[in-house]
Scaffold this motif. Structure first.
Motif, PDB file in Angstrom:
ATOM      1  N   UNK A  59     -55.507 -11.378 -31.883  1.00 20.85           N
ATOM      2  CA  UNK A  59     -54.862 -10.184 -32.073  1.00 20.85           C
ATOM      3  C   UNK A  59     -55.792  -9.067 -32.622  1.00 20.85           C
ATOM      4  N   UNK A  60     -56.787  -9.508 -33.650  1.00 24.33           N
ATOM      5  CA  UNK A  60     -57.768  -8.477 -34.172  1.00 24.33           C
ATOM      6  C   UNK A  60     -58.565  -8.304 -33.204  1.00 24.33           C
ATOM      7  N   UNK A  61     -59.053  -9.099 -32.308  1.00 27.52           N
ATOM      8  CA  UNK A  61     -60.305  -8.639 -31.612  1.00 27.52           C
ATOM      9  C   UNK A  61     -59.998  -8.093 -30.238  1.00 27.52           C
ATOM     10  N   UNK A  62     -58.564  -8.657 -29.590  1.00 29.12           N
ATOM     11  CA  UNK A  62     -57.946  -7.639 -28.464  1.00 29.12           C
ATOM     12  C   UNK A  62     -57.732  -6.232 -28.992  1.00 29.12           C
ATOM     13  N   UNK A  63     -57.239  -6.129 -30.267  1.00 25.30           N
ATOM     14  CA  UNK A  63     -56.793  -4.922 -30.718  1.00 25.30           C
ATOM     15  C   UNK A  63     -58.479  -3.930 -30.935  1.00 25.30           C
ATOM     16  N   UNK A  86     -65.349 -12.867 -28.383  1.00 25.84           N
ATOM     17  CA  UNK A  86     -65.981 -12.559 -27.235  1.00 25.84           C
ATOM     18  C   UNK A  86     -65.004 -11.923 -26.051  1.00 25.84           C
ATOM     19  N   UNK A  87     -63.956 -12.810 -25.797  1.00 23.84           N
ATOM     20  CA  UNK A  87     -63.051 -12.370 -24.815  1.00 23.84           C
ATOM     21  C   UNK A  87     -62.232 -11.030 -25.246  1.00 23.84           C
ATOM     22  N   UNK A  88     -62.047 -10.720 -26.401  1.00 27.95           N
ATOM     23  CA  UNK A  88     -61.167  -9.647 -26.878  1.00 27.95           C
ATOM     24  C   UNK A  88     -62.016  -8.575 -26.730  1.00 27.95           C
ATOM     25  N   UNK A  89     -63.304  -8.647 -27.053  1.00 26.61           N
ATOM     26  CA  UNK A  89     -64.276  -7.307 -27.167  1.00 26.61           C
ATOM     27  C   UNK A  89     -64.619  -7.039 -25.791  1.00 26.61           C
ATOM     28  N   UNK A  90     -64.975  -8.093 -24.595  1.00 25.70           N
ATOM     29  CA  UNK A  90     -65.556  -7.743 -23.749  1.00 25.70           C
ATOM     30  C   UNK A  90     -65.054  -8.642 -22.526  1.00 25.70           C
ATOM     31  N   UNK A  91     -65.201  -9.850 -22.351  1.00 25.30           N
ATOM     32  CA  UNK A  91     -64.688 -10.633 -21.321  1.00 25.30           C
ATOM     33  C   UNK A  91     -63.279 -10.214 -20.765  1.00 25.30           C
ATOM     34  N   UNK A  92     -62.435 -10.415 -21.593  1.00 29.13           N
ATOM     35  CA  UNK A  92     -61.008 -10.195 -21.116  1.00 29.13           C
ATOM     36  C   UNK A  92     -60.279  -8.952 -22.014  1.00 29.13           C
ATOM     37  N   UNK A  93     -61.108  -8.105 -22.110  1.00 26.27           N
ATOM     38  CA  UNK A  93     -60.711  -6.688 -22.723  1.00 26.27           C
ATOM     39  C   UNK A  93     -59.500  -6.123 -21.869  1.00 26.27           C
ATOM     40  N   UNK A  94     -58.296  -5.871 -22.621  1.00 25.11           N
ATOM     41  CA  UNK A  94     -57.179  -5.462 -22.106  1.00 25.11           C
ATOM     42  C   UNK A  94     -57.218  -4.077 -21.299  1.00 25.11           C
ATOM     43  N   UNK A  95     -58.035  -3.275 -21.871  1.00 24.61           N
ATOM     44  CA  UNK A  95     -58.114  -2.041 -21.233  1.00 24.61           C
ATOM     45  C   UNK A  95     -59.089  -1.959 -19.868  1.00 24.61           C
ATOM     46  N   UNK A  96     -60.062  -2.745 -20.077  1.00 19.67           N
ATOM     47  CA  UNK A  96     -61.120  -2.693 -18.954  1.00 19.67           C
ATOM     48  C   UNK A  96     -60.731  -3.929 -17.884  1.00 19.67           C
ATOM     49  N   UNK A 122     -59.497  -3.009 -27.358  1.00 27.16           N
ATOM     50  CA  UNK A 122     -58.703  -1.984 -26.745  1.00 27.16           C
ATOM     51  C   UNK A 122     -59.033  -0.572 -27.584  1.00 27.16           C
ATOM     52  N   UNK A 123     -59.305  -0.615 -29.057  1.00 28.69           N
ATOM     53  CA  UNK A 123     -59.523   0.464 -29.873  1.00 28.69           C
ATOM     54  C   UNK A 123     -60.891   1.029 -29.462  1.00 28.69           C
ATOM     55  N   UNK A 124     -61.929   0.163 -29.177  1.00 26.94           N
ATOM     56  CA  UNK A 124     -63.308   0.636 -28.945  1.00 26.94           C
ATOM     57  C   UNK A 124     -63.392   1.230 -27.266  1.00 26.94           C
ATOM     58  N   UNK A 125     -62.474   0.876 -26.268  1.00 28.80           N
ATOM     59  CA  UNK A 125     -62.498   1.591 -25.108  1.00 28.80           C
ATOM     60  C   UNK A 125     -61.852   2.514 -25.449  1.00 28.80           C
ATOM     61  N   UNK A 135     -46.206  -1.588 -24.744  1.00 29.54           N
ATOM     62  CA  UNK A 135     -47.538  -1.772 -24.767  1.00 29.54           C
ATOM     63  C   UNK A 135     -47.721  -3.242 -23.906  1.00 29.54           C
ATOM     64  N   UNK A 136     -48.106  -3.490 -22.960  1.00 39.29           N
ATOM     65  CA  UNK A 136     -48.209  -4.831 -21.911  1.00 39.29           C
ATOM     66  C   UNK A 136     -48.851  -5.778 -22.656  1.00 39.29           C
ATOM     67  N   UNK A 137     -50.031  -5.088 -23.396  1.00 41.77           N
ATOM     68  CA  UNK A 137     -51.044  -6.095 -24.026  1.00 41.77           C
ATOM     69  C   UNK A 137     -50.641  -6.756 -25.149  1.00 41.77           C
ATOM     70  N   UNK A 138     -49.500  -6.191 -25.808  1.00 37.69           N
ATOM     71  CA  UNK A 138     -49.066  -6.948 -26.909  1.00 37.69           C
ATOM     72  C   UNK A 138     -47.932  -7.850 -26.752  1.00 37.69           C
ATOM     73  N   UNK A 139     -47.215  -7.628 -26.005  1.00 40.94           N
ATOM     74  CA  UNK A 139     -46.410  -8.651 -25.449  1.00 40.94           C
ATOM     75  C   UNK A 139     -47.041  -9.692 -24.642  1.00 40.94           C
TER      76      UNK A 139
END
Length: 235
Positions: A136-140, A14-24, A143-146, A113-117
């Motif tokens: 890594x999977x869900x953060x990626x 949930x963090x990776x896909x929505x709550x803490x989405x790196x792009x949003x 990011x990909x969905x955005x 990419x600052x999201x990766x480091x």
């Protein structure tokens, strides 16, 4: 799998896909996000490349976290990320050459990419391999969905199509996959230019904020109702 572990994995997802989405939310990785997201196909290509880089980098960083001194951990993490991105770049050049040429410099720029480091330092270097890989999977994927949503928005407004150039990623059999959403349509140039990317991302962030606000209000109302019912029972 224990209930605690299942809950932990669900929280990471949930963090990776929505709550803490790196792009949003964190607004990281905006350079490739805004530059490449002028079509769905470009967005899918860069989104998948970034996801693989996050998964592999997080996994390796977690594996070596106990053998790397604190003083040199950041340079080591950058080297790990650079090695992974180089492998991904070579594979894309070999199997998706046309798409690789379209994405150009933005594939090797995944290294910066600052999201990766950021995920390597803040999460992967402090947790177990399974949690690091899942993060890594869900953060990626987040990011990909955005990236894909922004690419779809800009492609529809700019060209009136979806999946234009699908053959670049899926082969010649996908040449007929282009979907004409608006016909006839002369196009809207601003949507496919960099200013259109900023406007589109702003609209998507606004939609996310509205959804989050409604969710919080609904939760507060439910909590107030529960408290009221509890007070009635006490009386």
């Amino acid at each position: 799998m224990t209930p605690e572990r299942r809950t932990d994995y669900r929280h990471i997802a949930f963090d990776g896909l929505w709550k803490n989405n790196q792009a949003f939310v964190a607004l990281l990785g905006l350079c490739p996000l805004l530059a490449v997201s002028n079509s769905v196909v470009n967005s899918i290509g860069l989104g998948l490349a970034t996801t693989f880089a996050l998964v592999f980098s997080n996994t390796i960083v977690s594996l070596i976290r106990n053998v790397v001194d604190q003083e040199i951990r950041l340079p080591v993490f950058v080297l790990v990320i650079a090695a992974n991105v180089t492998c991904i770049e070579l594979l894309m050049n070999a199997f998706f050459h046309d798409l690789y040429r379209v994405l150009g410099i933005f594939i090797p720029l995944i290294v910066t990419n600052c999201a990766i480091i950021g995920r390597a330092e803040a999460f992967a270097s402090r947790t177990t391999v399974d949690r690091a890989a899942l993060d890594g999977l869900f953060m990626g994927l987040g990011f990909a969905l955005v990236l894909i949503a922004l690419g779809a928005l800009r492609e529809v407004l700019g060209l009136g199509t979806l999946l234009n150039g699908a053959e670049l990623m899926f082969g010649e059999s996908a040449r007929n996959w282009t979907i004409t959403v608006i016909a006839p349509y002369e196009g809207f140039l601003l949507a496919v230019l960099p200013p259109g990317a900023f406007i589109g991302l702003g609209l998507l962030i606004a939609v996310k904020n509205v959804i989050d606000e409604k969710s919080v209000n609904k939760s507060n109302k439910s909590e107030k109702t529960s408290n009221s019912q509890f007070k009635i029972l006490l009386k």
